[in-house]
Design a protein around this motif. Sequence first.
Motif, mmCIF file in Angstrom:
data_model
loop_
_atom_site.group_PDB
_atom_site.id
_atom_site.type_symbol
_atom_site.label_atom_id
_atom_site.label_comp_id
_atom_site.label_asym_id
_atom_site.label_seq_id
_atom_site.Cartn_x
_atom_site.Cartn_y
_atom_site.Cartn_z
ATOM 1 N N HIS A 88 0.840 -1.200 0.000
ATOM 2 C CA HIS A 88 0.000 0.000 0.000
ATOM 3 C C HIS A 88 0.876 1.251 0.000
ATOM 4 N N VAL A 89 1.979 1.237 0.738
ATOM 5 C CA VAL A 89 2.887 2.383 0.775
ATOM 6 C C VAL A 89 3.498 2.606 -0.603
ATOM 7 N N ARG A 90 3.934 1.526 -1.278
ATOM 8 C CA ARG A 90 4.524 1.671 -2.612
ATOM 9 C C ARG A 90 3.522 2.270 -3.590
ATOM 10 N N ALA A 91 2.260 1.812 -3.529
ATOM 11 C CA ALA A 91 1.231 2.342 -4.416
ATOM 12 C C ALA A 91 0.928 3.804 -4.098
ATOM 13 N N LEU A 92 0.842 4.128 -2.809
ATOM 14 C CA LEU A 92 0.573 5.500 -2.398
ATOM 15 C C LEU A 92 1.684 6.435 -2.879
ATOM 16 N N LEU A 93 2.939 6.018 -2.715
ATOM 17 C CA LEU A 93 4.064 6.849 -3.130
ATOM 18 C C LEU A 93 4.087 7.021 -4.642
ATOM 19 N N ALA A 94 3.841 5.949 -5.385
ATOM 20 C CA ALA A 94 3.850 6.043 -6.844
ATOM 21 C C ALA A 94 2.766 7.001 -7.323
ATOM 22 N N ASN A 95 1.563 6.888 -6.770
ATOM 23 C CA ASN A 95 0.469 7.776 -7.175
ATOM 24 C C ASN A 95 0.756 9.223 -6.790
ATOM 25 N N ALA A 96 1.330 9.435 -5.612
ATOM 26 C CA ALA A 96 1.607 10.797 -5.166
ATOM 27 C C ALA A 96 2.701 11.446 -6.017
ATOM 28 N N VAL A 97 3.737 10.689 -6.375
ATOM 29 C CA VAL A 97 4.799 11.250 -7.216
ATOM 30 C C VAL A 97 4.262 11.553 -8.608
ATOM 31 N N CYS A 98 3.379 10.704 -9.128
ATOM 32 C CA CYS A 98 2.757 10.993 -10.424
ATOM 33 C C CYS A 98 1.924 12.276 -10.360
ATOM 34 N N SER A 99 1.213 12.472 -9.263
ATOM 35 C CA SER A 99 0.436 13.708 -9.091
ATOM 36 C C SER A 99 1.356 14.915 -8.978
ATOM 37 N N LEU A 100 2.475 14.746 -8.294
ATOM 38 C CA LEU A 100 3.446 15.842 -8.173
ATOM 39 C C LEU A 100 4.019 16.204 -9.536
#
Length: 151
Positions: free
Chosen positions: A16-28
């Motif tokens: 879940h952390v890996r998915a959250l980080l990937a989505n957040a970096v894509c949004s950034l």
Amino acid sequence: MRHRVATFKINRSSSHVRALLANAVCSLIEHGQIRTTLVRAKRIRQLAEQMITLGKRGDLHARRLAVAKLHSDPMVKKLFTEVAPGFKERQGGYTRIIKLGPRIGDAAEMAILAFVENDEAVKAAKAAEAPVAEAAVAEAPAAEAPVAEEK
């Protein structure tokens, strides 16, 4: 006990952390800045700076590593073509965290994670300031010259 374990506790499973980080970096990458909690922002910053470094390398292996982490081909393309080339001269510190204060509902510390100015913006700002400074220096001796002649 967790002596000297250097991670931020986000209270999620590792997947879940890996998915959250990937989505957040894509949004950034897509928006240039995001609003999130302070702990998440500090964790997202680590991955975002790694992705900018890969983008600065620009080779095929770096692109494949970025796709493996972010799982989004369009965002990796934008990272490698638009975002990372702007930081070519910078040796790290591509993001900044601005603290906002506590969130109303649960008092979680909020922050804005944003990219700093890229090299072109910094050069443009310095170029805009330079003629003003040179003009002021050029006018100062001219103003003193007539005063010196009158004496």
